[in-house]
Design a protein around this motif. Structure first.
Motif, PDB file in Angstrom:
ATOM      1  N   GLU A 172       3.250  -3.266  -9.808  1.00  0.00           N
ATOM      2  CA  GLU A 172       3.165  -3.362  -8.349  1.00  0.00           C
ATOM      3  C   GLU A 172       3.949  -4.578  -7.877  1.00  0.00           C
ATOM      4  OE1 GLU A 172      -0.722  -1.996  -6.740  1.00  0.00           O
ATOM      5  OE2 GLU A 172      -0.535  -3.656  -5.321  1.00  0.00           O
ATOM      6  N   THR A 198      -3.317   2.495   3.242  1.00  0.00           N
ATOM      7  CA  THR A 198      -2.162   3.042   2.536  1.00  0.00           C
ATOM      8  C   THR A 198      -1.238   3.672   3.560  1.00  0.00           C
ATOM      9  OG1 THR A 198      -3.187   5.193   2.232  1.00  0.00           O
ATOM     10  CG2 THR A 198      -3.471   3.604   0.446  1.00  0.00           C
ATOM     11  N   ARG A 231       2.893  -3.587  -2.011  1.00  0.00           N
ATOM     12  CA  ARG A 231       1.739  -3.893  -1.180  1.00  0.00           C
ATOM     13  C   ARG A 231       2.081  -5.059  -0.257  1.00  0.00           C
ATOM     14  NH1 ARG A 231      -3.707  -2.775  -1.611  1.00  0.00           N
ATOM     15  NH2 ARG A 231      -3.351  -1.767  -3.625  1.00  0.00           N
ATOM     16  N   LEU A 252      -1.000  -0.688   1.030  1.00  0.00           N
ATOM     17  CA  LEU A 252      -0.234  -0.201  -0.113  1.00  0.00           C
ATOM     18  C   LEU A 252       0.757   0.858   0.349  1.00  0.00           C
ATOM     19  CD1 LEU A 252       0.137  -0.084  -3.255  1.00  0.00           C
ATOM     20  CD2 LEU A 252      -1.538   1.796  -3.224  1.00  0.00           C
TER      21      LEU A 252
END
Lengths: 422, 422
Positions: A172, A198, A231, A252
């Motif tokens: 990530e 998200t 993110r 995210l």
């Protein structure tokens, strides 16, 4: 154990105290067992200070040789902040090393001040990570094939972070910023705006290109191309908050549509006040007029956004488009001098007091009537729509600037954006 | 047409206005038909500012990993000033390009913060010069074989300039500073001190090592090794003074002893207040005592300058040496704790209030009685000599600090230094 890339903006790196906080936060992640790469921006104000000195010395210079030196100059800001962060990490007991773009190397083309990344060699960084080091890599910069330093343009550190994450196949990329995530719309306009947990990559791309300034659009393109989970989260939380909590904070940007996605039809509302409308009226409707008008504009390096050609009536049509405010006067002049006489059109007119409001949502693909609902809401508020532009996952309208807040608030309410989708 | 290297210190690069003046001066030389390479220091204050930030983050850190990051950090100062100078040269109508040490490359060992130059590749720079470009190269820095940035230590830009001049076989390296040349002694002590037009490399080496702060000693060593003619001159003359006049101003450090040399027996008087005297008394005079004493001191990384061992009396001798003020207390402690008991010596004593005064002159090689004259002059002034150290072209004495000005003035007068040699 995961491989994690952190990116910190200039505000987060703005003083030795803040750099120390960044080091403590990164050390917390490293101690939890993660392999860590950190990409910092220059300390806030530094890039402007350096470019200001260049401007004093050479006002109005714009050659490639000049832009090469601007990149030599501006890249020092990130080199300094990266070294300082490595030092702060060492003071926290980590083994840490910093690299400039050329040391990795991060290879780019030679378009100085706005270069594009061609490739990233992951060998040196991976060896350091395997040896337990925290690796700090300068954001914003790379090196061309002749060993000249290049920079990626303003906000380029986001792109660096995502590109590095892609090269390392990181789990990530966490982009720490001064906002705590991506919102349904700007909370300064709609206080009820809600942070999205998200958002799909495509929606983020539309949001960024439509005026949400949270992420540099090229970083989102990169994330999309290489499927890097990304993110956006706040760098202002205390560094010692629980890691599990921090790891799921912010927004995210994801690629797995059907899993965690919030199934809203519309995810957010973007707006942009930076454009102006230009129209060429009474254009004889024959093949090639769009090219004749827009080709001339493109040759002058003016970027065009929304484009509308009206239905022809008696072989005569109107042609409208929007440009950036900064190019407005130049566009009008150009059309009057070059296009109007050649084309035999009757008039050029323009309006700088417009804005563009867009609804964005991946759900629009499968839901009919979303655009129609947008038009109805605006009509109920008495707002006249001047131009419309659509894509698979967004609908944009150009309206009078004075209705912007009204339009955004009405649409936010109408699409229930203040409520989390069930 | 000659190939000329200019070096400008931090004060000369201290503001955009000063950088513009440097550019105008360099452009004047280039327009006169010379191939020009310019080596700037960081803008004054910048290196201290950067290292200050590092110190705030990691007080007391001294690992190699830390020093590597210090070099990453400090090297940005010269990269920025070099880019700014290239921009200023472009604004003056020159074609100009700047390079960091790694781009040349200037290869060094990996002794971070005090690296030594191993080699300089002249290909890229020479191609630019042949293409008519003014080439700006960062002073103070290079790159090790693993592509880590290194710096050469304080004042390292002088060394960079001379090393670059050597690699390019330049006709002359001009070191622009805030003084207008090398003087017979410090004019603040002796107002009649006279600027030297020429000085041999060996004399300059002694002057630099004995306390004259005009040039970094390693730059003089480099000039000597590669026979680079080197000129120290003022950066405060107007940039547009006549080039022919400027080209023979300042002080030329030369290698051709019999030609232009001023045939004085003594060329200059250097002095140094930074040392302290340490003595070990009542040392049993047996083989190895010098090593036992100085080996212990060297192991603690303390540098020793003048060393005296008295004639032995009844198998007992005294041993004295000077160290830097900063190491004085540590040296005394070390001798008391480690050396005194092992050696069976009676006492350790010290005096921090001493100074070293030296006469330097290549003529001393062939003239007898120069040292004797020095001792006579000091004796006539009632100044007691505590230690004496000689080399082929210098004689140094250690005396009470309070007599320093008196000694320097008396020697300056006695050796007729206020008069140019006939």
């Amino acid at each position: 154990m995961a491989l994690i890339v952190h990116k910190y903006g200039g505000t987060s790196m703005g003083s030795t105290e803040r750099i120390r906080n960044v080091a403590k936060r990164v050390a917390k992640w490293a101690r939890a067992g993660h392999q860590m790469v950190v990409v910092p921006s220059a300390m806030s104000g530094e890039t402007n200070r350096l470019l200001g000195l260049a401007k004093e010395l050479a006002p109005g210079k714009h050659t490639a040789a000049y832009r090469r030196e601007l990149d030599m100059l501006a890249s020092t800001g990130e080199q300094a902040s990266s070294a300082l962060l490595a030092i702060a990490l060492q003071a926290e007991g980590m083994t840490s090393v910093s690299y400039s773009g050329w040391q990795v190397p991060i290879k780019t083309n030679n378009a100085y001040t706005k270069a594009r990344i061609d490739s990233i060699d992951d060998k040196r960084v991976r060896a350091d990570l395997d040896a337990g080091k925290v690796v700090v890599i300068t954001g914003f910069q790379g090196v061309d094939e002749d060993n000249n330093i290049t920079t990626l343009g303003r906000g380029g550190s986001d792109t660096s972070a995502v590109a590095i994450a892609a090269a390392l196949k990181a789990d990530e990329a966490l982009i720490y910023t001064d906002v705590d995530g991506v919102y349904t719309t700007d909370p300064r306009v709609v206080p009820e705006a809600r942070r999205l947990h998200t958002l799909s990559f495509e929606e983020m791309l539309e949001m960024a290109s439509l005026g949400s300034k949270v992420l540099q659009i090229r970083s989102v393109e990169f994330a999309g191309k290489y499927k890097v989970p990304m993110r956006v989260l706040s760098s202002f939380t205390p560094w010692d908050i629980d890691l599990a909590e921090e790891a799921k904070s912010g927004t995210l940007i994801t690629f797995e549509e059907d899993e965690q996605m919030e199934h809203a039809v519309v995810s957010g509302i973007a707006f942009n006040r930076d454009e102006a409308k230009v129209s060429v009226l009474g254009v004889p409707d024959r093949p090639g007029i769009a090219y004749q008008i827009l080709g001339t504009v493109a040759d002058a390096n003016i970027e065009v956004d929304v484009i509308i050609q009206n239905v022809s009536k008696d072989g005569i049509t109107d042609f409208s488009f929007t440009v950036n405010h900064a190019d407005y006067a130049r566009t009008i002049d150009l059309l009057k001098e070059k296009v109007l006489p050649e084309l035999g059109a009757t008039e050029v007119e323009g309006d700088p007091r417009i804005c563009k409001v867009s609804i964005v949502g991946i759900g629009m693909r499968s839901h009919v009537g979303v655009a129609a609902k947008m038009f109805r809401v605006l009509s109920e508020e008495g707002i006249n729509i001047q131009m419309i532009s659509t894509s698979e996952i967004k609908t944009s309208v150009v309206i009078d600037e004075k209705y912007m807040e009204l339009a955004v608030r009405a649409l936010h309410r109408a699409f229930d954006l203040e409520q989390a989708p069930s």
